[in-house]
Every structure is written in C-alpha cells, then in structure tokens.
Design an enzyme around this catalytic site. Structure first.
Site, PDB file in Angstrom:
ATOM      1  N   ASP A 108       0.823  -1.207   0.000  1.00  0.00           N
ATOM      2  CA  ASP A 108       0.000   0.000   0.000  1.00  0.00           C
ATOM      3  C   ASP A 108       0.859   1.260   0.000  1.00  0.00           C
ATOM      4  O   ASP A 108       2.091   1.203   0.092  1.00  0.00           O
ATOM      5  CB  ASP A 108      -0.899   0.005   1.244  1.00  0.00           C
ATOM      6  N   TYR A 157       5.857 -10.574   6.702  1.00  0.00           N
ATOM      7  CA  TYR A 157       5.788  -9.132   6.887  1.00  0.00           C
ATOM      8  C   TYR A 157       6.265  -8.767   8.289  1.00  0.00           C
ATOM      9  O   TYR A 157       6.144  -9.564   9.233  1.00  0.00           O
ATOM     10  CB  TYR A 157       4.356  -8.620   6.707  1.00  0.00           C
TER      11      TYR A 157
END
Length: 479
Positions: free
Chosen positions: A154, A210
């Site tokens: 993002d 992540y």
C-alpha cells in the site's frame, strides 16, 4: 471413336438466392472450372448453400493471408528506415528473470504501477528501460515484457525483500549497476536470477513474511482528558471538533464556547514524544499481547480484516503460519516492538487491521477471546493501524526451489538458480536500517502518527461498540 475430352462438371443452379449471391457463386464456379480442366470432378451432390459457404470461407482465408503479408511488409519497411545503430535492438535475446530488490515506500502511492501516480513499479521499470534491460519498442508498456510482482504494498509501505519477474535483456554484465544508477537511493536492486518460462512470482509464492514496527506506548489506555471529552460532548460535536478545522464546540449544558479546539499536529508530536520517552511495557502486558497475536495463527475467516469488494466468507479464509512479537527495543528516545507475521497470503489491509485490533483490545481491556467471535460474525468496523510501520520482509518460494533442485540441467555444469535472498542478506540489513527503520522512527518523531491514530480511535468509541469488558459483540457493531 470416343472423345478423350472429359465432360465439364455439372453445376446445379442455387435455389432461393438473390442476384448478388448468384454473381458471387458464378465467379467461384468459373474459377473451379478453370482449375479442374481435364479432370473429372462432379458437383452434383453440392447445393447452392454449400458453394456459398465455400466461397465465404476462402474469402476470409485470403483476407487473413493478405493482412499477414502486409504486416510483414510493414515491419520490413520500419526496419529499413530505422537508425542503423538501433536497427536490431528488439532482436537482442530476452531471458525470463526475476529481480530481487528493496525499497522505502515513503513518498510513493504503493508498489503496483498506476496511471498518474508515483509508484515503486513505475520508477523501477523506467530505470530498467534506461539501463537497456528493455528495448525501446517495449518501453511504453511493461505488459510487453510480462512484468509481474510477488506482492502489492500500500501507500507508504516498505519492502526489505521484494520480487518482480519479467523478460529482460541481460547481455550487459553491468546491467544491475546501471539500473541502480537511474533509481533513487530508497530503491535498490540486488541482483537477478533466471527462472522458468512459466514463472509467476505471485502464484508460485508459497508464503510471505511481513514485519510491523510500533512504539509500545500505543498500548496505554486512553487518557483522562479524552474520557472527559467523550462524556461531555455528543458524537456529532466531537466530529465537528476533530473533522472541521478550528471550529469551536458549544457546551451542551450552558451553550458557552468550549475551550478545546481541533488538535494540531504539534499536540500529537508533543504527546507522542512524552509518552514514548517515559513509557516502558511490563512483562505481564507483553505476554498478554503475545497471546493476542498468537490467536491469529492457523486457518481462519478474515472477512472482517479487509475492505476488498466482493470478499465474503467463502473467499476470505487465510492461513497464518506464525505471528511473533520481539522483546522491547530501545531506539532513539523510545521503546519499540517488532512484529513478524508469516502467512500463505494476505488480503488488502489485513495485517494493519490485525495489528489495529490487538491495540484497541489492549487499550480498552476487552478480552482477546472476542477474536474467535469476530472470525464468525458479520461485518464490523476494525481500524487500520498506520501503514508507515509495515514492511514486506520477503516472499518465500520453498516449493519452487524444491522443484528446481530436481530439474535436469540443459547444459553440462549448469546449475538451476534458487529464489533466496541469502547472498544479499548483509546489504539488505544495512539498507533496511538506513532507509526503512530510520524512516519509520523519523516519521513517528516528526508527526506523532501513532499518537494521532490512537486518539482518533479513543474519541469515537461509538464506531467500535464491541470494545467492552464483557467481550460481547452487540447488534450495533455490525455494519
């Protein structure tokens, strides 16, 4: 004596055909008669419709052949008119490769290319073109070289290890150095590896890791000032205070102007700096938080952890392999935690919502047992934690690497290349500290993002009625 001449083929007249169709068919018949002279060939079994279909089919084939010939002649003309120095550029051999690289997402609108937006992929492709890795003919559209990515990130999100695949010209031994020369310092390509023709970095990726960094003070409960504000003003007036710049509230009891105004950036920065430097998480609370994140491990329905349209209970199941929380780290003036989540795949905003929920549950003293209920309930509102603290650690290709090890080499002494970041690990760690970690700490220091995010959640508890000591989800929570 009988004549040796073969009788002409018998042609039946087409039935129920108009004048134009008869004319077209007549042309075909004359052509057939011409080509079959001297050969016995009888059409008695054919109808007018058969001959019409034959004519149309052959007309289409002729048009297709003519178009192909014209396209070939056009390419030859373009080639002959091209500058001699670049005439054979598109003929340079392209190989199926992957690029392994890192980037700091600050200032970018995300990873994937998007018209009229500054993206990581856009800058990367442009640099590959300038370095000669993609020919001029293919420079206007990355689809021509089949560029694909392992994962999207993002706006503002970083990546310590990212992978893209494409067909690239790799004749130049300095191609990686040249690509980096055209990139900003916050994007670095470490190297490339040859892959099979059908390679897709997204579909062949087994899992992704992540990392999320956050200051420990975000787990503090709401302050007294915020609690008083909630009790004193209605939801609408709190909205007016926080959403409209410098608009005074009217006290609900005596209609006198309220002393509070819209919080300024300086307030959040000051509050964040004060809490970050003074707060240190207790061992008991850290253990509770680890328990909470551990409840994400396994296969669950993460419908409530994404905003993707079309997502429903049938396509929102995801498997989380692990979710770990580091020991507290003193960085600069504050204490931070590093969260690492390893999953097969993730939906849009899923990790940020997973982190956001644990923060809110901790601050509101809502039992973590509510997480199991959230997996099974209808849509509720879970806020996304700030995006700038998230980074893609790396995609994992275990299955692909296992298959590559078993594949026979095309040439003696040839070794298949595995998709691993091991050989670049030291450079990646240095890059991560300088361009990702330091940027996250700098953003928090200068903007107080976590302080602002936490206060905005605290001031509007009506948006999250499932935050309660009983751990129940009321009907009012569903959206």
């Amino acid at each position: 004596m009988e004549s040796s001449t073969v009788a002409n083929p018998v042609i039946e007249e087409p039935k129920n055909s108009n004048g134009n169709e008869n004319a077209e068919i007549q042309k075909v018949e004359e052509s057939v008669l011409e080509k079959t002279s001297g050969v016995e060939h009888v059409y008695k079994g054919q109808t007018g419709a058969d001959r019409k279909d034959h004519f149309i089919k052959n007309s289409r084939n002729n048009k297709r052949n003519n178009d192909q010939s014209e396209n070939k002649r056009k390419r030859v003309r373009e080639e002959s008119n091209r500058d001699p120095g670049t005439r054979n550029e598109e003929r340079k051999p392209k190989k199926n490769v992957i690029l392994l690289f890192s980037y700091c997402g600050t200032g970018y609108q995300g990873m994937q290319v998007n018209p009229n937006a500054k993206t990581i992929e856009g800058d990367l492709f442009s640099s590959i073109v300038k370095a000669g890795g993609v020919s001029e003919d293919n420079s206007t559209d990355q689809k021509k070289v089949q560029l694909q990515r392992a994962a999207r990130t993002d706006k503002g999100v970083h990546a310590a290890g990212q992978v893209v695949s494409l067909k690239m010209i790799i004749e130049d031994p300095e191609i990686v150095t040249k690509i980096n020369s055209f990139l900003p310092d916050q994007i670095r390509v470490w190297g490339y590896k040859r892959v099979i023709r059908s390679f897709n970095p997204k579909t062949l990726c087994d899992s992704r890791i992540y990392e999320y960094l956050l200051p420990t003070y975000v787990f503090m409960p709401p302050d007294e000032e915020t609690i008083e504000l909630i009790s004193k003003y209605s939801f609408e007036k709190r909205q007016s205070l926080y959403m409209k710049s410098n608009e005074n509230l009217q006290d609900e009891d005596n209609d006198e102007p309220a002393s509070s105004e819209v919080p300024k950036k300086e307030k959040y920065v000051e509050t964040a700096n004060s809490r970050r430097s003074s707060y240190r998480i207790s061992k008991e609370l850290l253990d509770q938080i680890r328990t909470g994140f551990g409840m994400y491990v396994g296969t669950h329905n993460f419908l409530n952890f994404t905003v993707t349209k079309g997502t429903n209970g049938k396509n929102s199941s995801r498997h989380i392999k692990s979710f770990t929380v580091s020991d507290p780290m003193i960085i600069g003036d504050g204490e931070w935690l590093s969260l690492k989540v390893h999953g097969q795949s993730f939906m849009l905003h899923q990790i940020r919502k997973m982190v956001g929920l644990i923060i809110l549950l901790t601050r509101s003293k809502t039992p973590f047992s509510i997480i199991d209920k959230i997996y099974k309930c209808n849509r509720i509102n879970i806020p996304k934690a700030p995006g700038f603290g998230l980074l893609l650690e790396k995609p994992v290709y275990e299955s692909y690497n296992d298959k590559v090890k078993k594949m026979p080499a095309n040439n003696p002494g040839e070794s298949r290349e595995l998709i691993v970041f091991d050989e670049y690990e030291k450079k990646i760690e240095e890059f991560k500290k300088k361009f990702i970690y330091d940027q996250i700490f700098k953003d928090e220091l200068e903007n107080g993002h976590f302080s602002q995010w936490a206060e905005m959640c605290d001031v509007f508890p009506e948006q999250y009625p499932y935050l309660n000591p009983e751990g129940e989800i009321p009907e009012s929570a569903f959206i």
